[in-house]
Design a protein around this motif. Structure first.
Motif, PDB file in Angstrom:
ATOM      1  N   GLU A  26     -10.902 -36.956 -26.779  1.00  0.00           N
ATOM      2  CA  GLU A  26     -11.413 -35.596 -26.965  1.00  0.00           C
ATOM      3  C   GLU A  26     -10.486 -34.562 -26.326  1.00  0.00           C
ATOM      4  O   GLU A  26      -9.776 -34.857 -25.360  1.00  0.00           O
ATOM      5  CB  GLU A  26     -12.828 -35.461 -26.388  1.00  0.00           C
ATOM      6  N   GLN A  27     -10.540 -33.352 -26.854  1.00  0.00           N
ATOM      7  CA  GLN A  27      -9.728 -32.256 -26.335  1.00  0.00           C
ATOM      8  C   GLN A  27     -10.379 -31.674 -25.074  1.00  0.00           C
ATOM      9  O   GLN A  27     -11.589 -31.797 -24.868  1.00  0.00           O
ATOM     10  CB  GLN A  27      -9.592 -31.162 -27.400  1.00  0.00           C
ATOM     11  N   PRO A  28      -9.580 -31.005 -24.225  1.00  0.00           N
ATOM     12  CA  PRO A  28     -10.123 -30.444 -22.983  1.00  0.00           C
ATOM     13  C   PRO A  28     -11.343 -29.547 -23.186  1.00  0.00           C
ATOM     14  O   PRO A  28     -12.305 -29.625 -22.419  1.00  0.00           O
ATOM     15  CB  PRO A  28      -8.934 -29.656 -22.418  1.00  0.00           C
ATOM     16  N   GLU A  30     -13.695 -29.683 -25.399  1.00  0.00           N
ATOM     17  CA  GLU A  30     -14.882 -30.508 -25.636  1.00  0.00           C
ATOM     18  C   GLU A  30     -15.352 -31.167 -24.339  1.00  0.00           C
ATOM     19  O   GLU A  30     -16.555 -31.227 -24.057  1.00  0.00           O
ATOM     20  CB  GLU A  30     -14.578 -31.598 -26.669  1.00  0.00           C
ATOM     21  N   TRP A  82      -4.900 -34.985 -17.893  1.00  0.00           N
ATOM     22  CA  TRP A  82      -4.386 -33.695 -18.370  1.00  0.00           C
ATOM     23  C   TRP A  82      -3.066 -33.310 -17.699  1.00  0.00           C
ATOM     24  O   TRP A  82      -2.230 -32.664 -18.303  1.00  0.00           O
ATOM     25  CB  TRP A  82      -5.417 -32.594 -18.118  1.00  0.00           C
ATOM     26  N   TYR A  85       0.171 -33.961 -19.510  1.00  0.00           N
ATOM     27  CA  TYR A  85       0.469 -33.209 -20.741  1.00  0.00           C
ATOM     28  C   TYR A  85       0.573 -31.722 -20.417  1.00  0.00           C
ATOM     29  O   TYR A  85      -0.446 -31.077 -20.130  1.00  0.00           O
ATOM     30  CB  TYR A  85      -0.628 -33.438 -21.793  1.00  0.00           C
ATOM     31  N   ASN A  87       0.709 -29.119 -22.144  1.00  0.00           N
ATOM     32  CA  ASN A  87      -0.150 -28.229 -22.933  1.00  0.00           C
ATOM     33  C   ASN A  87      -1.635 -28.349 -22.565  1.00  0.00           C
ATOM     34  O   ASN A  87      -2.469 -27.579 -23.051  1.00  0.00           O
ATOM     35  CB  ASN A  87       0.034 -28.489 -24.434  1.00  0.00           C
ATOM     36  N   LYS A  88      -1.980 -29.317 -21.711  1.00  0.00           N
ATOM     37  CA  LYS A  88      -3.375 -29.489 -21.293  1.00  0.00           C
ATOM     38  C   LYS A  88      -3.612 -29.080 -19.831  1.00  0.00           C
ATOM     39  O   LYS A  88      -4.749 -29.040 -19.367  1.00  0.00           O
ATOM     40  CB  LYS A  88      -3.818 -30.947 -21.491  1.00  0.00           C
TER      41      LYS A  88
END
Length: 426
Positions: A26-28, A30, A82, A85, A87-88
């Motif tokens: 899942e994306q951050p 969410e 995270w 990455y 971008n996260k």
């Protein structure tokens, strides 16, 4: 292990596994929404088994003591992932900021003891050392994302906002007692990145200032001035303070000797010293040679230092000097000169030194100790982290002396233990 403890550990593991699985897919945004629903709102979580597990943890007899560790680990499961990455990474401060929202108090219909206890437990988490270290981490991440390594923060802000500037404090300020090995690795990586960036910024700025001074004398072209005008002082010191400090920490301070040369000579002599008592006498002479204010030294400091050394492990005075005694003596000296512990945060001597010698020469005294005994460098960093924590919520303008000291220590450690070379200054 009794049945209650075993059941509680099973519920905790179910919670950890839940986040470990979700963070992979899942994306951050969410995940942050899920965190809010589960921990802040306390109802309506889509996975009932997870909500039940949390309620059982919150209802357990150990919840008052253990819940902060459970919630901290849940946070770090997401943060650890995270952080790998770029971008996260911006989601990390957002996750940590969730807990600034007041937990929902469930009234009336809450039949579950665990659900009713959750708001109080989450609030206790926000008062814990675990959450404080998360808040500091959020400041460091935000600072990196804003690319503001050179920015000057307003003096009315709290001292704590300056944590990104001091990588040497990270190990002690961004980790707590329950930090995992993985968390320690991540903080070490962040520390290395921030340290490297500071070294680059410092090297570029010093080179820029040296060129600027040279070209000013030769009346250089306007185009050259345009090309270098964006380089900023990476410290909170003024230019005169910065260059005075650099010349102290890498230049000649006593005759034709640098601090490093003085330390090398002392350690070479110490290896031939007979008794521990003789070593302490030599150490006293080595240190007081840096107290350039004779009136201050002779009036009070020298005598205090001498007495401190005399009462340091006197039962070992006749023993042959060795490295173990060196480490213990230097550790005790840092207690005396900076601060002893969070439980006993008396730092009168440190303030007195800064008031009389100034932050740069006081830092030079500390540097002398670390240069003869590198193993106490983390110990010095810990002493300064204690002071940072003690004044963390004070305004910067209220503790200017400490800000100047932290900046000077940053320069002293960077120029003597880092990879930056500013010897062209000399």
């Amino acid at each position: 292990m009794n049945d209650n403890n075993r059941q509680s550990q099973e519920q905790e593991q179910l919670l950890y596994n839940h986040w470990l699985e979700l963070v992979q897919v899942e994306q951050p945004a969410e995940l942050i929404s899920r965190f809010r629903t589960l921990f802040i709102e306390g109802s309506g979580y889509p996975d009932r088994s997870v909500a039940d597990a949390l309620e059982k943890i919150a209802a357990s007899e150990q919840a008052e003591q253990e819940f902060k560790y459970v919630l901290n680990r849940c946070c770090h499961i997401l943060i650890n992932r995270w952080q790998t990455y770029p971008n996260k990474q911006a989601a990390i401060p957002e996750l940590i900021g969730l807990f600034e929202e007041p937990p929902k108090i469930l009234v009336g219909y809450s039949r579950s003891r665990g659900r009713a206890a959750l708001p109080k437990l989450v609030n206790q988490f926000t008062q814990s050392e675990q959450y404080l270290t998360l808040q500091r981490l959020a400041k460091v991440i935000n600072h990196s994302n804003e690319d503001s390594s050179n920015s000057k923060t307003p003096a009315t802000l709290a001292l704590g906002t300056l944590i990104p500037r001091y990588p040497y404090l990270y190990k002690h300020c961004l980790l707590s007692d329950d930090s995992t090995y993985e968390q320690q690795k991540i903080i070490k990586k962040i520390q290395a990145q921030k340290q490297q960036q500071f070294e680059v910024n410092l090297s570029q700025y010093v080179a820029h200032q040296v060129r600027k001074a040279q070209t000013a004398r030769r009346e250089t072209s306007i185009s050259f001035n345009r090309s270098i005008q964006n380089i900023q002082n990476p410290t909170l010191l003024s230019d005169p303070e910065l260059f005075f400090a650099l010349k102290q920490f890498v230049g000649k301070v006593e005759g034709a000797n640098t601090y490093r040369q003085l330390a090398d000579r002392f350690t070479a002599n110490a290896s031939t010293t007979g008794s521990y008592r003789s070593f302490k006498d030599d150490l006293y002479e080595y240190l007081i040679s840096s107290v350039t204010d004779d009136r201050y030294g002779k009036r009070q400091f020298n005598e205090k230092l001498y007495k401190q050394l005399q009462k340091t492990f006197p039962h070992n005075d006749a023993q042959k000097f060795n490295e173990f005694l060196m480490i213990r003596t230097c550790s005790q000296l840092l207690n005396f000169l900076v601060v002893e512990s969070p439980a006993r945060p008396n730092h009168f001597v440190f303030i007195d030194l800064i008031s009389n010698l100034g932050p740069t020469q006081t830092t030079g005294l500390l540097l002398k100790i670390v240069l003869i005994c590198g193993k106490v460098k983390p110990y010095l960093e810990k002493r300064l982290a204690i002071l940072f924590g003690h004044y963390e919520f004070s305004t910067r303008e209220g503790v200017v002396w400490l800000v100047k000291a932290l900046e000077n220590v940053n320069l002293a450690l960077t120029t003597n233990f880092g990879k930056v070379d500013v010897s062209f200054l000399l």
